[in-house]
Design an enzyme around this catalytic site. Structure first.
Site, PDB file in Angstrom:
ATOM      1  N   GLY A   1       0.820  -1.217   0.000  1.00 35.51           N
ATOM      2  CA  GLY A   1       0.000   0.000   0.000  1.00 35.51           C
ATOM      3  C   GLY A   1       0.842   1.250   0.000  1.00 35.51           C
ATOM      4  O   GLY A   1       2.075   1.199   0.045  1.00 35.51           O
TER       5      GLY A   1
ATOM      6  N   GLU B   1      -1.068 -10.835   2.656  1.00 37.35           N
ATOM      7  CA  GLU B   1      -0.822 -10.065   3.890  1.00 37.35           C
ATOM      8  C   GLU B   1      -1.152 -10.914   5.115  1.00 37.35           C
ATOM      9  O   GLU B   1      -0.409 -10.917   6.095  1.00 37.35           O
ATOM     10  CB  GLU B   1      -1.670  -8.786   3.883  1.00 37.35           C
ATOM     11  CG  GLU B   1      -1.195  -7.786   2.838  1.00 37.35           C
ATOM     12  CD  GLU B   1      -2.100  -6.571   2.686  1.00 37.35           C
ATOM     13  OE1 GLU B   1      -1.633  -5.579   2.139  1.00 37.35           O
ATOM     14  OE2 GLU B   1      -3.269  -6.618   3.105  1.00 37.35           O
TER      15      GLU B   1
HETATM   16  C1  5RP Z   1      -3.517  -3.563   0.896  1.00 33.72           C
HETATM   17  C2  5RP Z   1      -3.832  -3.122   2.269  1.00 33.72           C
HETATM   18  C3  5RP Z   1      -3.307  -1.806   2.708  1.00 33.72           C
HETATM   19  O1  5RP Z   1      -2.518  -1.977   3.838  1.00 33.72           O
HETATM   20  C4  5RP Z   1      -4.450  -0.869   3.008  1.00 33.72           C
HETATM   21  O2  5RP Z   1      -5.300  -0.807   1.878  1.00 33.72           O
HETATM   22  C5  5RP Z   1      -3.961   0.526   3.355  1.00 33.72           C
HETATM   23  O3  5RP Z   1      -3.375   1.101   2.236  1.00 33.72           O
HETATM   24  P1  5RP Z   1      -2.815   2.579   2.212  1.00 33.72           P
HETATM   25  O4  5RP Z   1      -1.581   2.581   3.060  1.00 33.72           O
HETATM   26  O5  5RP Z   1      -2.518   2.833   0.755  1.00 33.72           O
HETATM   27  O6  5RP Z   1      -3.871   3.482   2.753  1.00 33.72           O
HETATM   28  O7  5RP Z   1      -4.495  -3.774   3.032  1.00 33.72           O
HETATM   29  O8  5RP Z   1      -4.188  -4.745   0.556  1.00 33.72           O
END
Ligand code: 5RP
Length: 223
Positions: free
Chosen positions: A29, A103
């Site tokens: 992310g 994840e």
């Molecule tokens: C990806 C995720 C990310 O950790 C989540 O979407 C947060 O993303 P960002 O740091 O871009 O806000 O779960 O699958």
């Protein structure tokens, strides 16, 4: 401070949890991208990383950080990842970047989950952000009906007008209208539905620490 600046702040703050000489678990992310950039500045002090997505692997490798397959490493001391929502107990909703399955796998092999997030992610009850669920495509309509029966509205995630295909070759349902008051029970229940690969509630693999970027600096929440 802008949201981007808060992400940089927590990405850098996460370096203090990286164990010298070891392999670190790396999420996915925009917040994690800030962490990866910071990690590159101490890359000579670590052995490498286990990555949770193709995107993070590419970024790590471009910065000269060796990436190990998760099967090569029995246990990681720490996993660092962002979240779409985090509650007061460290339960999270994740998967906004479609990487939730890998994840959860890397989180499960890590002793400690350090969540890095800006303060907009802190919620009282999970469910404000549409819940990502990675699914086997042939189960789509059945799962849409199952979520409807619990009050949710599920739709297949698109990217550039096409159905999004995950790193694992599957699809994502985004479910709105849920109030997840008991994250452990919810995760246990939905994980058992045939066709669900991974539900984006991280209650069994919850955060042990959250570095929350706020206007007053980084707040450390321990769970
Ligand atoms: C990806 C995720 C990310 O950790 C989540 O979407 C947060 O993303 P960002 O740091 O871009 O806000 O779960 O699958």
């Amino acid at each position: 401070m802008t949201q981007d600046e808060l992400k940089t702040l927590v990405g850098q703050a996460a370096l203090q949890y990286v164990v010298p000489g070891e392999i670190v678990g790396v999420g996915t992310g925009s917040t994690v991208n800030k962490f990866i950039d910071a990690l590159a500045t101490i890359k000579d002090q670590i052995k490498g990383a286990v990555s949770s997505s193709v995107a993070s692997t590419e970024r790590l490798q471009a910065l000269g950080i060796p990436v190990f397959d998760s099967n090569e490493v029995a246990e990681l001391s720490v996993y660092i990842d962002g979240a779409d929502e985090i509650d007061g107990q460290g339960h999270m909703v994740k998967g906004g970047g479609a990487a939730l399955t890998r994840e959860k796998i890397v989180a499960a092999q890590s002793k400690r989950f350090v969540c890095i997030a800006d303060e907009s992610k802190r919620v009282e009850v999970l469910g404000k952000f549409p819940l990502p669920v990675e699914i086997i495509p042939m189960a789509t309509e059945r799962l849409v009906r199952q979520f409807a029966a619990m009050g949710g509205t599920a739709s297949v995630r698109l990217k550039d007008g096409q159905t999004l295909v995950t790193d694992n070759g599957q699809h994502i349902l985004d479910v709105t209208g849920l109030q997840i008051t008991d994250p452990l029970a919810f995760e246990a229940q939905v994980s058992q539905w045939p066709g669900v690969v991974t539900v984006g509630v991280f209650a069994f693999q919850k955060a042990s620490v959250c570095l929350l970027g706020t206007g007053e600096g980084v707040k450390t929440l321990e769970f």
